[in-house]
Scaffold this motif. Structure first.
Motif, PDB file in Angstrom:
ATOM      1  N   GLY A   1       0.790  -1.221   0.000  1.00  0.00           N
ATOM      2  CA  GLY A   1       0.000   0.000   0.000  1.00  0.00           C
ATOM      3  C   GLY A   1       0.823   1.272   0.000  1.00  0.00           C
ATOM      4  N   TRP A   2       2.162   1.140   0.044  1.00  0.00           N
ATOM      5  CA  TRP A   2       3.029   2.321   0.008  1.00  0.00           C
ATOM      6  C   TRP A   2       2.922   2.980  -1.363  1.00  0.00           C
ATOM      7  N   SER A   3       2.957   4.290  -1.401  1.00  0.00           N
ATOM      8  CA  SER A   3       2.746   5.016  -2.644  1.00  0.00           C
ATOM      9  C   SER A   3       4.012   5.184  -3.474  1.00  0.00           C
ATOM     10  N   GLY A   4       5.182   4.862  -2.927  1.00  0.00           N
ATOM     11  CA  GLY A   4       6.422   5.007  -3.686  1.00  0.00           C
ATOM     12  C   GLY A   4       6.431   4.121  -4.916  1.00  0.00           C
ATOM     13  N   ARG A   5       6.893   4.654  -6.026  1.00  0.00           N
ATOM     14  CA  ARG A   5       6.875   3.913  -7.288  1.00  0.00           C
ATOM     15  C   ARG A   5       8.245   3.295  -7.546  1.00  0.00           C
ATOM     16  N   VAL A   6       8.337   1.983  -7.379  1.00  0.00           N
ATOM     17  CA  VAL A   6       9.557   1.219  -7.623  1.00  0.00           C
ATOM     18  C   VAL A   6       9.209   0.157  -8.658  1.00  0.00           C
ATOM     19  N   ILE A   7       9.876   0.197  -9.809  1.00  0.00           N
ATOM     20  CA  ILE A   7       9.541  -0.708 -10.896  1.00  0.00           C
ATOM     21  C   ILE A   7      10.771  -1.518 -11.305  1.00  0.00           C
ATOM     22  N   PRO A   8      10.576  -2.706 -11.880  1.00  0.00           N
ATOM     23  CA  PRO A   8      11.717  -3.504 -12.334  1.00  0.00           C
ATOM     24  C   PRO A   8      12.106  -3.162 -13.767  1.00  0.00           C
ATOM     25  N   ALA A   9      13.276  -3.616 -14.184  1.00  0.00           N
ATOM     26  CA  ALA A   9      13.699  -3.594 -15.585  1.00  0.00           C
ATOM     27  C   ALA A   9      14.171  -4.995 -15.936  1.00  0.00           C
ATOM     28  N   TYR A  10      13.867  -5.421 -17.131  1.00  0.00           N
ATOM     29  CA  TYR A  10      14.151  -6.793 -17.570  1.00  0.00           C
ATOM     30  C   TYR A  10      15.592  -6.908 -18.058  1.00  0.00           C
TER      31      TYR A  10
END
Length: 468
Positions: free
Chosen positions: A184-193
């Motif tokens: 539910g944290w709003s921080g945007r952490v995304i992966p890279a392939y």
């Protein structure tokens, strides 16, 4: 006296310095877009306290320990973990004292800029680190690291990070990203392939990795088409967690565009383990083109980071593993190497490929002319060994005349040293403002245009290039 001067990296002449100050004032507080890096998603998922100053700032940072090692400091004494079970120093204070005793080695380096910025702006330490004050610095940092304000998510928000991308192997289950999403944290952490381990036949454990790729994708990686489908499956999985980009860190930029029959035969030889050195290189080249073709299908931005002779010391690689400071730049060809891929997708408006280099001689001769005409190409910023004020200046000077600003993608910090992220972005913003100020002072750019460019170089270009 603070360690970070107001006019750090600005021009020395008064007129240009005044313009740079004005430009910087307009962009210094913009959010950080960090579209490529190597911070650990586990930090944000668990949001646990960092253990101690040495484990946070020294042990994971190859910029630091490679310099110390070059002057005779053992990696074991810096707490760098071994693969063979050799004991290493675990006392953070002892590691810190060694670091402080050798801090003078970093004079004039970008590492010194980042560290001084971090000490002053993050931890409030205004004295430069010395052996005499090493324990005071350590105690001050350690005390702050035990507070909630220095947990990973709190720092993420304090750093004003809008989005950060980690770099994750093709076989990663992305469980830490799942935990972040479900928290539910709003921080945007995304992966890279990052599929190097299942694209490069020389990668250790390649055959086992292909078997595992088949297991987790449900595709037959014993066949060429099944192997390609496995990549498509994994790319879609990464996209379901917000990924917008792939990343490829192969030794060269060589590409190939074989016929389906030729590619299948090549794969069969690689899969059987019978391919020779040239065939293995050709397979890597073919897979760069295949990844670019997949980008046309699924929209993932493709990053190519070539030209590093990785793990140059076999002894260090055997004892400590990858990413231990022994990756060395090599001369890199782009014009001939990229042509097969560009023949296939270079003018395709669906494809976006970001090129990086460790070979600065290629900027004006090859990279800027390529990016200045092929719609699919953009230039990544000065990278790794050239992630420095001088390297950033050279990048702008050698690429702008041919590629302009808008065929570049802003800045990315490419770091696993989390506390240094604000420092790195601050340096990049200052260097770009200084460069723009010079153009204004020379009457080559209007002030209003310079303000627009400063914002784009800081924020807009990265956000658009990485589809963020």
């Amino acid at each position: 006296m603070t360690l970070v001067a107001q006019d750090l990296l600005f021009p020395t002449d008064a007129a240009s310095r005044s313009i740079a100050r004005d430009l910087f004032a307009g962009i210094k507080d913009l959010p950080i877009i960090s579209p490529h890096g190597h911070t650990d998603p586990r930090w944000y998922a668990e949001n646990a306290l960092f253990p101690d100053p040495a484990q946070l700032l020294i042990v994971p940072d190859h910029y630091i320990f490679r310099m110390l090692f070059s002057q005779g400091v053992r990696l074991e004494d810096l707490g760098v973990p071994t693969l063979d079970g050799t004991p290493v120093e675990t006392d953070g204070r002892r590691i810190w004292r060694i670091f402080a005793e050798n801090y003078s080695l970093f004079r004039g380096t970008p590492t010194r800029l980042w560290l001084d910025y971090t000490f002053a702006n993050l931890f409030g330490l205004e004295e430069s680190l010395t052996p005499a004050n090493a324990d005071r610095h350590y105690d001050a940092i350690a005390a702050q690291l035990q507070t909630d304000a220095f947990r990973p998510r709190a720092l993420f928000e304090r750093f004003n990070i809008e989005v950060i991308s980690t770099t994750d192997g093709a076989l990663d289950d992305l469980s830490w990203h799942r935990m972040i999403r479900e928290s539910g944290w709003s921080g945007r952490v995304i992966p890279a392939y990052r599929p190097d381990a299942v694209i490069d036949p020389d990668f250790e454990g390649f055959a086992v990795a292909l078997d595992r790729l088949g297991e987790i994708s449900g595709c037959d990686t014993g066949r060429w088409q099944g192997y390609l489908d496995a990549h498509r499956n994994r790319r879609a999985y990464f996209q379901s967690f917000g990924a917008t980009a792939t990343d490829h860190g192969l030794a060269s930029a060589e590409t190939a565009n074989l016929s389906a029959r030729e590619a299948e035969a090549l794969f069969d030889g690689v899969r059987s383990g019978k391919a020779d050195e040239r065939q293995r290189a050709l397979f890597r080249a073919q897979m760069l083109t295949e990844m670019a073709k997949m980008s046309a299908e699924d929209g993932l931005v493709m990053q190519i980071h070539p030209g590093s002779w990785r793990n140059h010391s076999p002894a260090i690689f055997k004892k400590f593993g990858r990413d231990k400071g022994f990756d060395i730049p090599t001369q890199t060809d782009y014009v001939r190497a990229l042509k097969p891929m560009l023949d296939a997708v270079g003018t395709d408006p669906r494809v976006s490929i970001i090129l990086f280099t460790l070979d600065e001689t290629s900027y004006a001769r090859e990279l800027a002319p390529l990016a200045g005409v092929y719609p699919a190409l953009k230039l990544g910023p000065a990278w790794w060994f050239h992630d420095s004020p001088e390297g950033m200046r050279r990048f702008r000077e050698m690429t702008t005349e041919t590629a302009g600003f808008y065929n570049t993608v802003g800045f990315n910090d490419d770091t696993r040293a989390f506390p240094s992220i604000p420092a790195r972005h601050d340096v990049a913003r200052r260097v770009d403002c200084a460069f723009l100020a010079r153009l204004v002072a020379e009457h080559r750019l209007g002030e209003e245009e310079a303000h627009d460019l400063a914002r784009d170089l800081t924020y807009g270009l990265a956000r658009r290039a990485y589809k963020l």
